[in-house]
Design an enzyme around this catalytic site. Structure first.
Site, PDB file in Angstrom:
ATOM      1  N   TYR B 145     -29.311  -5.182   2.862  1.00  0.00           N
ATOM      2  CA  TYR B 145     -29.016  -6.294   1.954  1.00  0.00           C
ATOM      3  C   TYR B 145     -29.697  -7.569   2.462  1.00  0.00           C
ATOM      4  O   TYR B 145     -29.447  -8.000   3.596  1.00  0.00           O
ATOM      5  CB  TYR B 145     -27.498  -6.465   1.902  1.00  0.00           C
ATOM      6  CG  TYR B 145     -26.957  -7.767   1.377  1.00  0.00           C
ATOM      7  CD1 TYR B 145     -26.069  -8.514   2.141  1.00  0.00           C
ATOM      8  CD2 TYR B 145     -27.277  -8.246   0.102  1.00  0.00           C
ATOM      9  CE1 TYR B 145     -25.525  -9.705   1.671  1.00  0.00           C
ATOM     10  CE2 TYR B 145     -26.746  -9.432  -0.377  1.00  0.00           C
ATOM     11  CZ  TYR B 145     -25.875 -10.159   0.410  1.00  0.00           C
ATOM     12  OH  TYR B 145     -25.335 -11.329  -0.053  1.00  0.00           O
ATOM     13  N   ASP B 230     -19.707  -2.352   7.018  1.00  0.00           N
ATOM     14  CA  ASP B 230     -19.467  -3.137   5.813  1.00  0.00           C
ATOM     15  C   ASP B 230     -19.191  -2.145   4.683  1.00  0.00           C
ATOM     16  O   ASP B 230     -20.118  -1.477   4.207  1.00  0.00           O
ATOM     17  CB  ASP B 230     -20.686  -4.016   5.520  1.00  0.00           C
ATOM     18  CG  ASP B 230     -20.452  -4.949   4.329  1.00  0.00           C
ATOM     19  OD1 ASP B 230     -19.506  -4.702   3.554  1.00  0.00           O
ATOM     20  OD2 ASP B 230     -21.220  -5.892   4.161  1.00  0.00           O
ATOM     21  N   ILE B 232     -17.982  -2.688   1.646  1.00  0.00           N
ATOM     22  CA  ILE B 232     -17.769  -3.474   0.435  1.00  0.00           C
ATOM     23  C   ILE B 232     -17.921  -2.656  -0.839  1.00  0.00           C
ATOM     24  O   ILE B 232     -17.353  -2.990  -1.877  1.00  0.00           O
ATOM     25  CB  ILE B 232     -18.702  -4.710   0.418  1.00  0.00           C
ATOM     26  CG1 ILE B 232     -18.284  -5.722  -0.630  1.00  0.00           C
ATOM     27  CG2 ILE B 232     -20.156  -4.286   0.240  1.00  0.00           C
ATOM     28  CD1 ILE B 232     -19.160  -6.970  -0.657  1.00  0.00           C
ATOM     29  N   LYS B 273     -17.251  -6.349  -5.320  1.00  0.00           N
ATOM     30  CA  LYS B 273     -18.007  -5.248  -5.926  1.00  0.00           C
ATOM     31  C   LYS B 273     -17.085  -4.233  -6.589  1.00  0.00           C
ATOM     32  O   LYS B 273     -17.286  -3.833  -7.721  1.00  0.00           O
ATOM     33  CB  LYS B 273     -18.867  -4.537  -4.867  1.00  0.00           C
ATOM     34  CG  LYS B 273     -19.724  -5.471  -4.063  1.00  0.00           C
ATOM     35  CD  LYS B 273     -20.789  -6.168  -4.886  1.00  0.00           C
ATOM     36  CE  LYS B 273     -21.561  -7.155  -4.030  1.00  0.00           C
ATOM     37  NZ  LYS B 273     -22.569  -7.907  -4.793  1.00  0.00           N
TER      38      LYS B 273
END
Lengths: 487, 473
Positions: B145, B230, B232, B273
């Protein structure tokens, strides 16, 4: 296991394992006393009354009524649910335009519309806490310094210095001239930094002042502007208490000063604001960085990604602060109620021979208890403070936690309680002061003294004050919130 | 004297990268199905807009929480005053329950180990502030990302050293790649403090295999460093193989609180998300290490979650009927949408990595590059943005080591807009490249320009020998 612990510690950053957050402080005592024995008017009438929290609970009735009558401002109600999706998706760090407009509008009105604010310069942050850190990250590098007049809000040490590596250098102020900031004191602090090879990047002032509750006069403000222009350093003005000014002399914002002063380099001027004190919304985390420097606006805006205001809250605030009728009513009522509270407080204290610094703003008074000190030392101040906490059962804040150079001053908050509680607090103070006509001496075998809390406070110099751990943040646990008990 | 800080003066915020430039172009000329039908279609934004109807109908039936009420009473004042950085207990409980539910209740989380932050942006930065000093480093598998360059490095002064993953094995993490990255860091005199992975992966749209997770755990154990996962996108794993959280693997390997590695494994989460609520700034740090929790809690002062939002979401996430239904519907709709994108791409002769999670596909456009270079990738990207009017994210912005890959999002736009985007893409490819639909068989063709552009002949690089096993995962 000792080895494992230090192994683990090494795996964390110095920041995480150090004390830069300022919360390992002996001043925790006051909070602990309150937490373990919190006052409640019916359930615990002998508990400790919280007067160490600068919160504004004076006008919730107005806001609550408005919220009830304006359900669409809460978006997620039936009236506003069709806006939900757009609000929930919106993560642009410029913020909702209506939010910025409403905040700019509010800031102008708080200053009697003597100045206007540009909505495009409004940058969000995670409360004023986030705003101060962001400003420091924008203006200074690790090792650089800001000058800050004492006494100052203890959270600054953490907000400006913890993760940024920036240091704070106190500018000496004392009661001889009501703690006014003088040119001489500024110069002295600046020179001291120069001699120590510390690069000064700016001057930070809080106006209206925490903990003094006073406003800066026009001449002082002008001299500050002159000073920073000469030294080519920044001026950061924390105006978080702007709307809490309840009587003359009126509040003069730095925004007004630079309108008058065409010589001032506007790239050096920055304002920190928040709705936490003026509106009483610390939970909503609405912090604002307002800079006249385009580069700072741009940088702060990018950094705001780390602490944006929830769009749910932006939407609520936008609706609320665009309602000019509510805003005007709120500003007027808030000032009126704060004035009444302040007057009652100071008059009652005066009647028992206790004076406070003459003030006209803020959510607190700066109480003078020097005559109750056995000796004019910070050790004596701590003794007095412990007595106030444990015997008088009031959590107040000792001046040393604000880096005050003179022992014996205490900040006492009055806007975070109802009238009944205030009267009880006042009667306790009256009784205490009447009882202790003599200075307070430390008691032998005082059960409140624990060896690990003993501090050695031999004649403290300014440096000691600068280095001492500061009082903990207002974000520290307040387990007595009904929202915590309720679960 | 420089008037502003180094942070402010140099562009280490990373916002000059193409990832953000694409957004800017979109802002200037955004597609609108009525007002601007020729505008740029945004496919560079990993947002989840597929299940708002579920949340909206819940809100309509449960207006109390949003109206600052609880049990019929106004709690406005209490909420407005609530700034305790430990967070609203009811909300943290609801969050950990939701996180467990997403993981099929195979693991549970302790609310006292959860720290709330203003979005995952803040959570990731806070983790780095807690785990590393300026000048130290974290290892991150590529592609990653683009926001990490800002979130992890900008104000912290910490370096990112990439763990190179390639198409040869579907971009999976290998032991070799881990070791090489570690040694690269050592060569640069950077002390490595941890590995940060995103699982499910952004931009790959895949979940990590159990083997990869075991590998990571062994690696961090061996090196005595941290592992931040992470997660998410944990609620967006819509088809098999199912999502395996690092916490589950810890349990598998019998790593409990008595093992050293237990304290060094941490999770980042957010509702941006899974629930599609990026505006509400709800992020979380989860750590088994009390010291990390303590430090992160204090740091969260710089970015707390609005109490108004905590209250609303605590009511929402405590409604188990809603969460169960939401998680299931979310998977269903994401799966369908991804299928539509994949088939649309196939019609344009474009394939992608076989993904089972996330809000995007990792698309293979290597065959459309003039040459196997990032310059060629940029050229192609610019064409796609400025001529085809699609904003997609070039792999180079995600630090991919191989040119020609693009991240294309599918959950942030209506289906009909997605179809239109695919039509545009197909037309573009057909016009410039004359490549037939992908049908699984090896093909080759010549590519040519038209429309008065440069007359350079484009030669197909359709050599399928070294192509990744597209359906390998």
């Amino acid at each position: 296991m000792g080895f494992t612990l230090s192994n683990q510690q090494q795996l964390l950053s110095k920041m995480a394992t150090g004390n830069g957050h300022g919360e390992n402080s002996p001043y925790f005592d006051g909070w602990k006393a309150y937490d373990s024995d919190p006052f409640h008017v019916t359930k615990n009438p002998n508990g400790v009354i919280q007067m160490g929290l600068a919160e504004n609970e004076m006008c919730f009735d107005l806001i609550q009524e408005w919220v009830l009558n304006n359900p669409e401002a809460s978006i997620c109600t039936a009236a506003g649910v069709n806006e939900f999706k757009d609000i929930a998706i919106f993560q642009d760090y410029h913020g909702l335009p209506e939010f910025r407009n409403a905040v700019a509008n509010f800031m102008g009105r708080v200053r009697g519309n003597r100045v206007t604010f540009d909505a495009d310069r409004i940058v969000m942050s995670g409360g004023a806490t986030g705003a101060h850190e962001t400003i420091a990250f924008c203006l200074a590098d690790p090792g650089d310094a800001f000058l800050v007049p004492v006494p100052y809000y203890p959270g600054f040490d953490r907000d400006l210095g913890w993760r940024t590596g920036v240091q704070l250098i106190p500018v000496a102020c004392d009661s001889s001239n009501n703690f006014k900031v003088t040119r001489a004191a500024l110069e002295a602090a600046y020179e001291k930094a120069q001699k120590a090879n510390i690069r000064v990047k700016g001057l930070l002032i809080t106006n209206p002042s925490n903990p003094l509750g006073t406003v800066l006069d026009r001449d002082t403000l002008r001299s500050l502007v002159t000073f920073i222009n000469e030294k080519k350093i920044h001026l950061v003005c924390d105006e978080i208490y702007a709307a809490t000014v309840f009587s003359q002399p009126s509040f003069i914002s730095i925004a007004e000063i630079i309108e008058e002063d065409i010589e001032c380099n506007r790239n050096l001027i920055h304002i920190v604001y928040s709705l936490s004190k003026d509106m009483g919304f610390p939970g909503f985390r609405v912090g604002i960085v307002y800079s006249y420097n385009d580069d700072v606006v741009n940088c702060a805006r990018k950094m705001s990604s780390f602490g944006l205001v929830s769009t749910q809250t932006q939407h609520l605030i936008a609706s609320m602060l665009s309602d000019n009728e509510l805003v005007e009513r709120f500003i007027a009522q808030s000032a009126k109620r704060l004035k009444a509270r302040h007057m009652r407080f100071t008059m009652e204290l005066a009647q028992v021979g206790t004076s406070c610094l003459k003030s006209n703003g803020g959510l607190f008074v700066w109480m003078d208890l020097r005559r109750l000190l056995k000796e004019q030392t910070f050790e004596a101040e701590m003794v007095l403070w412990h007595t106030i906490i444990h015997e008088v059962k009031l959590n107040v804040s000792p001046g040393s936690s604000f880096h005050c150079p003179e022992p014996g001053w205490f900040r006492v908050c009055f806007a975070n309680m109802d009238d009944k509680t205030m009267e009880i607090a006042l009667s306790r103070i009256r009784n205490f002061v009447a009882q202790y006509k003599e200075p307070i001496a430390p008691r032998k075998n005082n059960r409140y003294w624990q060896s690990n809390l003993r501090l050695s406070f031999q004649s403290r110099r300014m440096d000691d004050i600068m280095m001492s751990p500061c009082m903990m943040s207002p974000h520290s646990p307040i387990p007595q919130s009904p929202l915590v008990r309720a679960t | 004297m420089r008037m502003l800080s180094r942070n402010a003066t140099f562009n280490s915020h990373g916002q000059d990268s193409s990832y953000f430039l694409g957004w800017q172009e979109y802002e200037k000329n955004p597609y609108h199905e009525v007002h601007n039908t020729n505008g740029i279609i945004q496919m560079g934004l990993a947002e989840n807009q597929l299940c708002f109807d579920l949340l909206e109908s819940w809100l309509a039936k449960n207006p109390e929480a949003a109206a600052f009420k609880k049990n019929g009473e106004s709690i406005f004042a209490e909420l407005a005053l609530f700034q305790d950085y430990h967070g609203l207990p009811a909300f943290k409980k609801a969050m950990v329950d939701f996180m467990a539910e997403i993981r099929g209740n195979k693991v549970t989380f302790d609310p006292n180990h959860l720290v709330l932050t203003a979005g995952a942006t803040s959570a990731n930065e806070t983790f780095i502030f807690c785990l590393a000093d300026p000048g130290e480093a974290v290892l991150i598998p590529t592609p990653y990302y683009p926001g990490f360059d800002r979130d992890l490095k900008w104000r912290t002064g910490v370096e990112i050293v990439p763990i190179h993953c390639t198409n040869s094995n579907g971009f999976q993490i290998t032991e070799t790649a881990l070791e090489e990255a570690y040694q690269e860091a050592e060569k640069c005199n950077l002390r490595v403090k941890g590995v940060l992975v995103t699982n499910p992966s952004n931009p790959l749209g895949t979940t990590m295999t159990r083997n990869e997770l075991y590998l990571l755990l062994s690696f961090v154990e061996d090196k005595g460093i941290h592992l931040i996962s992470d997660e998410i996108y944990s609620g967006t794993a819509f088809s098999s193989p199912s999502f395996i959280s690092v916490m589950e693997v810890l349990k598998d390997r019998n790593c409990d609180e008595n093992s050293e590695v237990w304290q060094r494994v941490h999770v980042v989460y957010s509702l941006s998300k899974d629930l599609g609520l990026p505006g509400f700034r709800v992020g979380a740090i989860y750590s088994n290490d009390d010291m990390v929790v303590a430090a992160a809690t204090k740091m969260s002062s710089f970015g707390l979650v609005s109490s108004q939002t905590q209250h609303l979401l605590s009511a929402m996430l405590s409604d188990k009927k809603l969460t169960k239904n939401y998680i299931a519907e979310n998977h269903k709709r994401l799966k369908q949408r991804q299928k539509n994108l994949v088939s649309g791409l196939q019609k344009a002769g474009i394939s992608c990595l076989n993904g089972n999670a996330g809000l995007f596909c990792w698309v293979d456009m290597r065959h459309l590059l003039r040459s196997n270079t990032f310059e060629a990738e940029m050229e192609l990207w610019k064409k796609i943005v400025y001529e085809v009017h699609l904003n997609i994210s070039p792999g180079s912005s995600c630090h991919c080591t191989e040119p020609g890959w693009f991240r294309v999002c599918f959950a942030n736009l209506p289906e009909r807009t997605l179809d239109l985007a695919m039509q545009r893409l197909k037309a573009f490819v057909g016009e410039y490249y004359n490549v037939p639909e992908v049908n699984g068989r090896s093909q080759s063709s010549h590519l040519s320009h038209s429309r008065g552009q440069s007359l350079t002949k484009w030669v197909s690089r359709l050599s399928f020998d070294d192509r990744c096993p597209i359906h390998g995962r």
